[in-house]
Each structure stands twice: as structure tokens, then as C-alpha cells.
Design an enzyme around this catalytic site. Structure first.
Site, PDB file in Angstrom:
ATOM      1  N   ASP A 112      -5.859  -3.357  -2.592  1.00 22.20           N
ATOM      2  CA  ASP A 112      -4.753  -3.119  -1.662  1.00 22.20           C
ATOM      3  C   ASP A 112      -4.166  -4.419  -1.115  1.00 22.20           C
ATOM      4  OD1 ASP A 112      -3.284  -2.369   0.737  1.00 22.20           O
ATOM      5  OD2 ASP A 112      -4.310  -0.444   0.614  1.00 22.20           O
ATOM      6  N   SER A 152       0.831  -1.200   0.000  1.00 22.34           N
ATOM      7  CA  SER A 152       0.000   0.000   0.000  1.00 22.34           C
ATOM      8  C   SER A 152       0.871   1.257   0.000  1.00 22.34           C
ATOM      9  CB  SER A 152      -0.962  -0.035   1.196  1.00 22.34           C
ATOM     10  OG  SER A 152      -1.989   0.918   1.052  1.00 22.34           O
TER      11      SER A 152
END
Length: 334
Positions: free
Chosen positions: A191, A50
Site C-alpha cells: 500500500d 490505496s
């Protein structure tokens, strides 16, 4: 380069955490102030999830940590839609909270624009990284992990032509915050924090298995994006746990991943191998609260000042050996 420095493989792992990525960015920038070269060049492998994936990509491409820190400072408010005046920002925050019940909170366009800046990732490809990279994402349609990797093994021939911006948008597509990222090949990704918010375990496994590095020669620096302290009621229901459930799962995953890495490397028993740096906090730093950027930056530089003397002998005595990927992108046919 002496034999000892080649044998000791240095790995950097960076957690996910939204705008709280300012903390590891500042920490790295603070350490970099004591080095003659960009800090990414001191590591043999970098893994990031991320916001940590964005940091990993930037470092891999040879950017200085201070340049990536500037991205958080200058573009963070725009990425999270808080670049207007105080009154308008207040109104927009309230509007987003209501809309958030049925729609993602932010558009990814501002993040994409910031990453595509020629001074950041621009048009670079994953295969142009100067360092081995491991960047996790998640395929929600197939319900499978999806890990972007540089071509550091002959089997890894599927990702090196991928745009670095594509990789960054995929690993940072946090559910409910940003929409799923659709790659050039129409693959929908989310993500990597869904399953590997702390990528230390996948980095250790990659090093030992695919790269064949002896576990006893691994030194791993693991950077968190702050660890929130909270309590769970013994018989709490949905109303009491709903705001803490994400932290509950993320913290469990992070500690589990660290435990796996400790077992693999012998850390804590045979030797010191894992160096985890994060700060424990109360609920004062939300993932998208850009008003905390300066405080996060200050925390990072303060920790760098404390940690660099301890870490220098393990990570920063010399640069890592040059990375020569098995496959290299040919821009003339891309």
C-alpha cells in the site's frame, strides 16, 4: 478552450482509507450531478493512494464517480468478507480478529474480482487513462517508493503497459489487511499509504518539476477519507498507543504533505491554491467496517452540496485539455 483555462492546471488528490473511501467517492458523485461530463475529465492530473488510488484509476479511465461509488456499495461487503447474514458476519468478525494476530485479515481475491469487472477496470491498461495519473505504492524488499505514472513525460516509459487492476491491487495492499501484491513481473508491492497516504505533495512536485507547470497556476482539490480525532497520553506506553499508532503516523504524514504543497503553491500567503475537504470524526469508522457505508455516503453527498458552489469557479467551469500521452500501449503486441 480559452487561454486562462489552459493556464490554470487542476489537480485532484485522494487519500487512502479503506472502506472510508466511500466518503470521497460520494462527494465526487454529488458534485458530478451538477456537471455534464464525468468529473475526472475536469482535472489535468489525478493522484490517489490505496482506496484513493482505486478512485483515481476509475476516474482516469473515464468512469463516472457514481459508478465507482456503486462499487463500494455493492462490492464493499464482499471485499471485506461481510456479505453474509448478521449472525455469520458476527462470527466471522470474531474469527478474523483472532487470526489477524498471525495472518493477513482478508484475501485480495474478492477485491481483484470486483476491479476486473468489465464495467470497472476490466482489462484496461494504465496507459489507456484519459487523465494523467500518479499512484504511489511501496516496495518492501528494496525499501523504496514505487510510483505508477502514466506516460505524461518522455522519461515515463515503464508503467503505461501495466494492467490497471495490477496498479490498484498494489496501491491498496494494506499491510495486515491484504497480502503483498505480486505484479506480472514478480515485483512485491504494498500500500502506498505506508509513505504517501495523502498524495498531495507528490502531485504538486510532479506538476511543478516533471510537467513544468508554474506553481502559481495550480489549483489542488485534496479529498480525505475522514480524519479521526484522538488524544495521546503524555507518558503513554505500548498498551495505550498501539491502537492509535497508525493514525498518529498517517495524520503526521498527511499534514506534512499538505504543508509541502502549501509552500510550493503559495497557498495561504500569495493566493488560495489548496482546497482540502474531509470530516473530523471520533473512532466510529474503522477502515473495514462496511456497516458504515450508508453513513459515509450520506456524509459525502452532504459535503458535496456545501462545497460545490465554492469550488465550481476553480475546477468546473470547463473540462481539462485533452491528455495526449507520450507513449501509448499497442494491444496487438501485449
Amino acid at each position: 478552450m480559452d487561454l486562462a483555462s489552459i493556464q490554470n492546471r487542476r489537480i485532484l488528490c485522494i487519500d487512502g482509507g479503506g472502506i472510508r473511501g466511500t466518503f470521497p467517492a460520494a462527494l465526487l458523485a454529488g458534485m458530478e450531478n451538477h456537471l455534464p461530463n464525468p468529473i475526472g475529465s475536469y482535472f489535468d492530473l489525478i493522484a490517489g493512494t490505496s482506496t484513493g488510488g482505486i478512485l483515481a484509476l476509475g476516474l482516469g479511465m473515464g468512469l463516472k464517480a457514481s459508478t465507482i461509488l456503486s462499487l463500494y456499495e455493492q462490492e464493499g461487503p464482499k471485499i471485506f468478507g461481510q456479505h453474509h447474514g448478521p449472525a455469520i458476519n458476527f462470527i466471522l468478525r470474531k474469527t478474523r480478529v483472532a487470526r489477524w494476530l498471525v495472518h493477513r485479515k482478508y484475501s485480495s481475491e474478492n477485491l481483484k474480482s470486483a476491479l476486473a469487472d468489465p464495467e470497472v477496470l476490466g482489462t484496461k491498461l494504465l496507459g489507456e487513462s484519459k487523465t494523467r495519473l500518479v499512484i504511489p505504492a511501496w516496495n518492501p524488499h528494496l525499501q523504496k517508493v514505487y510510483i505508477f505514472k502514466t506516460a505524461h513525460h518522455e522519461r515515463l516509459r515503464t508503467d503505461y503497459k501495466t494492467s490497471a487492476v495490477d496498479v490498484a491491487l498494489a496501491t491498496a495492499a494494506a499491510p495486515t489487511y491484504f497480502q503483498q501484491h505480486i505484479t506480472r513481473n514478480d515485483v512485491s508491492l504494498l500500500d502506498g499509504g505506508i509513505w504517501a497516504n495523502n498524495p498531495i505533495a507528490i502531485a504538486a512536485v510532479e506538476a511543478i518539476t516533471l510537467l513544468g507547470w508554474p506553481a502559481k497556476h495550480l489549483n489542488i482539490m485534496s479529498l480525505g477519507c475522514l480524519e479521526e480525532m484522538y488524544s495521546i497520553p503524555k507518558s503513554g506506553g505500548l498498551g495505550q498507543l498501539s491502537m492509535k499508532i497508525t493514525n498518529l503516523f498517517m495524520n503526521g504524514q498527511s499534514h506534512g504533505a499538505k504543508g509541502i504543497a502549501k509552500l510550493l503553491t503559495g497557498d495561504g500567503h500569495e493566493r488560495k491554491a489548496i482546497f482540502r475537504i474531509t470530516d473530523k470524526i471520533q473512532n466510529e469508522y474503522k477502515l473495514d467496517d462496511v456497516r458504515k457505508i450508508r453513513e459515509l455516503k450520506g456524509r459525502g453527498f452532504a459535503r458535496a452540496r456545501e462545497e460545490f458552489p465554492r469550488l465550481e469557479k476553480y475546477f468546473f467551469k470547463c473540462r481539462a485539455e485533452s491528455f495526449d500521452p507520450v507513449y501509448k500501449p499497442d494491444r496487438s503486441i501485449i
